[in-house]
Design a protein around this motif. Sequence first.
Motif, PDB file in Angstrom:
ATOM      1  N   UNK A   1       0.414 -15.039  -6.385  1.00  0.00           N
ATOM      2  CA  UNK A   1      -1.357 -15.284  -7.212  1.00  0.00           C
ATOM      3  C   UNK A   1      -0.643 -15.905  -8.926  1.00  0.00           C
ATOM      4  N   UNK A   2       0.692 -16.499  -8.676  1.00  0.00           N
ATOM      5  CA  UNK A   2       0.972 -16.826  -9.717  1.00  0.00           C
ATOM      6  C   UNK A   2       0.255 -18.106 -10.209  1.00  0.00           C
ATOM      7  N   UNK A   3       0.261 -18.853 -11.631  1.00  0.00           N
ATOM      8  CA  UNK A   3      -0.290 -20.048 -12.093  1.00  0.00           C
ATOM      9  C   UNK A   3       0.470 -20.699 -12.816  1.00  0.00           C
ATOM     10  N   UNK A   4       0.880 -21.957 -12.923  1.00  0.00           N
ATOM     11  CA  UNK A   4       1.396 -22.406 -14.906  1.00  0.00           C
ATOM     12  C   UNK A   4       2.868 -22.090 -14.584  1.00  0.00           C
ATOM     13  N   UNK A   5       3.080 -21.467 -16.649  1.00  0.00           N
ATOM     14  CA  UNK A   5       5.384 -21.505 -16.534  1.00  0.00           C
ATOM     15  C   UNK A   5       4.874 -20.115 -15.456  1.00  0.00           C
ATOM     16  N   UNK A   6       4.630 -19.022 -15.599  1.00  0.00           N
ATOM     17  CA  UNK A   6       4.866 -18.140 -14.733  1.00  0.00           C
ATOM     18  C   UNK A   6       5.073 -18.676 -13.798  1.00  0.00           C
ATOM     19  N   UNK A   7       4.379 -19.203 -12.833  1.00  0.00           N
ATOM     20  CA  UNK A   7       5.221 -19.775 -11.353  1.00  0.00           C
ATOM     21  C   UNK A   7       6.438 -19.938 -11.710  1.00  0.00           C
ATOM     22  N   UNK A   8       6.453 -21.488 -12.916  1.00  0.00           N
ATOM     23  CA  UNK A   8       7.940 -21.563 -12.658  1.00  0.00           C
ATOM     24  C   UNK A   8       9.179 -20.813 -12.814  1.00  0.00           C
ATOM     25  N   UNK A   9       9.367 -19.899 -13.041  1.00  0.00           N
ATOM     26  CA  UNK A   9      10.267 -18.731 -13.665  1.00  0.00           C
ATOM     27  C   UNK A   9      10.363 -18.269 -12.335  1.00  0.00           C
ATOM     28  N   UNK A  10       9.687 -17.958 -11.877  1.00  0.00           N
ATOM     29  CA  UNK A  10       9.643 -16.915 -10.471  1.00  0.00           C
ATOM     30  C   UNK A  10       9.987 -18.355  -9.641  1.00  0.00           C
ATOM     31  N   UNK A  11       9.777 -19.093  -9.654  1.00  0.00           N
ATOM     32  CA  UNK A  11       9.925 -19.647  -8.000  1.00  0.00           C
ATOM     33  C   UNK A  11      11.820 -20.928  -8.697  1.00  0.00           C
ATOM     34  N   UNK A  12      11.487 -20.725 -10.172  1.00  0.00           N
ATOM     35  CA  UNK A  12      13.287 -21.446  -9.993  1.00  0.00           C
ATOM     36  C   UNK A  12      14.088 -19.907 -10.221  1.00  0.00           C
ATOM     37  N   UNK A  13      13.704 -18.649  -9.494  1.00  0.00           N
ATOM     38  CA  UNK A  13      14.331 -17.434  -9.249  1.00  0.00           C
ATOM     39  C   UNK A  13      14.853 -17.494  -8.352  1.00  0.00           C
ATOM     40  N   UNK A  14      13.297 -17.328  -7.399  1.00  0.00           N
ATOM     41  CA  UNK A  14      13.037 -17.492  -5.614  1.00  0.00           C
ATOM     42  C   UNK A  14      13.862 -18.636  -5.293  1.00  0.00           C
ATOM     43  N   UNK A  15      13.804 -19.680  -5.678  1.00  0.00           N
ATOM     44  CA  UNK A  15      13.911 -21.251  -4.874  1.00  0.00           C
ATOM     45  C   UNK A  15      14.453 -21.883  -6.342  1.00  0.00           C
ATOM     46  N   UNK A  16      15.707 -22.054  -6.427  1.00  0.00           N
ATOM     47  CA  UNK A  16      15.976 -22.586  -7.792  1.00  0.00           C
ATOM     48  C   UNK A  16      16.315 -24.868  -6.727  1.00  0.00           C
ATOM     49  N   UNK A  17      15.763 -25.578  -7.638  1.00  0.00           N
ATOM     50  CA  UNK A  17      15.914 -26.878  -7.144  1.00  0.00           C
ATOM     51  C   UNK A  17      16.943 -27.280  -6.716  1.00  0.00           C
TER      52      UNK A  17
END
Length: 395
Positions: A49-65
């Motif tokens: 349910x998230x988009x933009x920079x907030x989604x980037x923050x979440x994905x960096x924690x959940x599944x780092x590049x």
Amino acid sequence: MSLSDSVAHQTAFALRLAPRVAAAAADEGANVVFSPLSLHALLSLAAAGTRGPALDELLAVLAPAGGGCGATADDVAALAAHVVGRVLAGASAGGGPRVSFANGVWVDASLSLKAAFAEIAASAYKAEIQSVDFQTKDDEITDQINSWVSSATNGLIKNMIPDGAIDQLTRVVLGNAIYFKGAWADKFDASGTEDGEFHLLNGNSVLVPFMTNRETQFLSSYDDFKVLRLPYRKGDDRRQFSMYIFLPDDRDGLWNLIDKLSSEPEFLNRHLPKREVKLGEFRIPKFKISYGLDASRVLKEMGVHMLFCGDGGLTEIADSPIADGTSILHKSFVEVNEEGTEAAAASFRMLRGCCRAPPPPPDFVADHPFFFLIREDTTEAVLFMGHVLDPSVAA
């Protein structure tokens, strides 16, 4: 992203959480148990349910590049769908562990969930979606959600959401609960349980009951710690659950050991025992832990900030803006005794708006603070982890 990569991200998330949760509990000297799988699932649902920079923050924690390519919200949803369908598929025939995993979405009647979010919440996360009246029945809804958590965790977790946490400004609540109960593949004989000294970090000791079992166990030994594997009885499916106990050699070595576990992604898998060895002395304490965690502070330390500020980027949950304010509550329970293990956790997010003589057999005597985790070994998914500082403390 492959399944193995996805599960590896979940494990990495778990190990990054461990030292931060430990540090949060260190000052109070508390025993700790938490479910990184529960928190990962809740944040993955939020990511949908998230988009933009907030989604980037979440994905960096959940599944780092890694390898130049990071994960997407679809990737973490696919992991959740696989975990729900395979790892947490409920009780298996043949006496395997009983597992249950439940997600819930409570949305105020003044809002409508977006169709795309509702679809992924129901399909990938198997979430129950309910329209409720937070604005005039906040106390009643609190009781309703707490009852849902209690039911999902077999009554182990009560009063998950404290009075006042939900109020007239609440618009959406995302919830997750997990329950596990497994019998040891080789049960401990209760007649062999005896009291013994457990040495605390402050130099004192307490008298607690220690369990013992047959002399052959899965064990690996390293320079300054040992790892014990205690498998649970398997059912007729492919799943194999195990508890792992990481015991530092030094009585005050727990914090250094937790730092090692979180130091590199492959540390955990490289140090898990693969074969049974004959032990000398073998004793582990019975313990029971209940621990509540405000995960918001820990997640901020890991780089998730925008969910907890005025513009959290939560634009894809409902058809109207959600007011400010997000909190993530997490509570877990675990009990280890001669029969096996019973454990539960719940997470909630509220949105506002050679020729020598053979050496003697090694001992494994867990008479000082240690770290533990419960894992499904075929997928390597970590359900629970925590540490024991004082097994005499009642849950």
